[in-house]
Design a protein around this motif. Sequence first.
Motif, PDB file in Angstrom:
ATOM      1  N   PRO A  54       0.826  -1.225   0.000  1.00 18.41           N
ATOM      2  CA  PRO A  54       0.000   0.000   0.000  1.00 18.41           C
ATOM      3  C   PRO A  54       0.853   1.265   0.000  1.00 18.41           C
ATOM      4  CG  PRO A  54      -0.869  -1.591   1.568  1.00 18.41           C
ATOM      5  CD  PRO A  54       0.446  -2.131   1.097  1.00 18.41           C
ATOM      6  N   GLN A  55       2.009   1.229   0.724  1.00 17.58           N
ATOM      7  CA  GLN A  55       2.874   2.412   0.771  1.00 17.58           C
ATOM      8  C   GLN A  55       3.428   2.745  -0.618  1.00 17.58           C
ATOM      9  OE1 GLN A  55       3.128  -0.312   2.631  1.00 17.58           O
ATOM     10  NE2 GLN A  55       3.726   0.160   4.760  1.00 17.58           N
ATOM     11  N   ALA A  56       3.856   1.704  -1.341  1.00 10.96           N
ATOM     12  CA  ALA A  56       4.402   1.915  -2.685  1.00 10.96           C
ATOM     13  C   ALA A  56       3.313   2.416  -3.630  1.00 10.96           C
ATOM     14  CB  ALA A  56       5.019   0.625  -3.202  1.00 10.96           C
ATOM     15  N   ARG A  57       2.119   1.845  -3.494  1.00 10.49           N
ATOM     16  CA  ARG A  57       1.025   2.271  -4.369  1.00 10.49           C
ATOM     17  C   ARG A  57       0.622   3.720  -4.081  1.00 10.49           C
ATOM     18  NH1 ARG A  57      -1.986  -0.473  -7.764  1.00 10.49           N
ATOM     19  NH2 ARG A  57      -1.278  -2.485  -6.981  1.00 10.49           N
ATOM     20  N   ASP A  58       0.593   4.077  -2.801  1.00  4.52           N
ATOM     21  CA  ASP A  58       0.256   5.461  -2.443  1.00  4.52           C
ATOM     22  C   ASP A  58       1.299   6.435  -2.985  1.00  4.52           C
ATOM     23  OD1 ASP A  58      -1.998   4.612  -1.147  1.00  4.52           O
ATOM     24  OD2 ASP A  58      -1.146   4.757   0.884  1.00  4.52           O
ATOM     25  N   ALA A  59       2.580   6.038  -2.907  1.00  7.39           N
ATOM     26  CA  ALA A  59       3.649   6.897  -3.425  1.00  7.39           C
ATOM     27  C   ALA A  59       3.506   7.066  -4.936  1.00  7.39           C
ATOM     28  CB  ALA A  59       5.011   6.304  -3.083  1.00  7.39           C
TER      29      ALA A  59
END
Length: 308
Positions: free
Chosen positions: A7-12
């Motif tokens: 989720p962190q990578a997708r949000d970035a």
Amino acid sequence: MTVEISPQARDALEGWLAASRALKGSAEATLAAYRTDVVGFITFMTGHFAEPQGLAPLSRIETRDMRSWMAAVRADGAGARTMARKLSAVKAFYRWLAEREGFEPTAVLLARAPKFEKKLPRPLTEEAARDMIGAVEVQAGEGWIAARDVAVITLLWGCGLRISEALGLTGADLPMGQSLRILGKGGKERLVPLLPVARRAVEEYIAVCPFEMTAGDALFRGAKGGPLNPRLVRSATEKARAQLGLPSSATPHAFRHSFATHLLASGGDLRAIQELLGHASLSTTQAYTSVDSAHLMRVYAAAHPKGG
């Protein structure tokens, strides 16, 4: 097994795409390609390290990891041009992410895509362009559709428009004067001189078009009155080039190439041509100098007593 990115990578990624949209005015099609390329990269790294690639793991990618990704992309059948495009998207994402998160993206930014030879634009000769317009007019089933197709292609050739720009014109652009205000890639506006022959072609189409032209309506219509699908323009040019025995490079976009090459051959200034075409970079326009030089060398070889 399906690999999911964190989720962190997708949000970035979504944050970077939003920034590209807001600050650079990137087109939606460009953003969709960016998303696909960067998701593919993060997905590979997730499998490569056998762990979700949050922001911390993404910041620790090394040169050997980049080489592994690039080898996998090439093994999937991607050519040098596709590889270069994917790497460009990943680098752009990493520049933004590194500045935001405060890490050093050297390993990613130093990665080099394999070299590829840029394809030169393949314009039509003036004679071939006129023949194509004549063939398109003759092959149309209905009179108003013939006038429509001729008007579209004459705008591509006479104004150097992209097909999306020609089909983006509306009733608000009427009546046409000495120039057209065009909304190009990235929402950039440019003013393009309108040749009398192009204006006449549009006026002749308007005179026979069976649909009312209001400000909010598309200028060029399909048979049922909706906006004209670009596939129909491509289909018309495909039939015309087959009839004339022209190569597959004789597409609607070739008329835009022809506009630039014919202007250059007539002594047009390269920066002025850049403005007319709506190129963001002069290097894109400079490709036409190579085309023109190649044409001159062919003429010289054919005409010189020792040529051939």
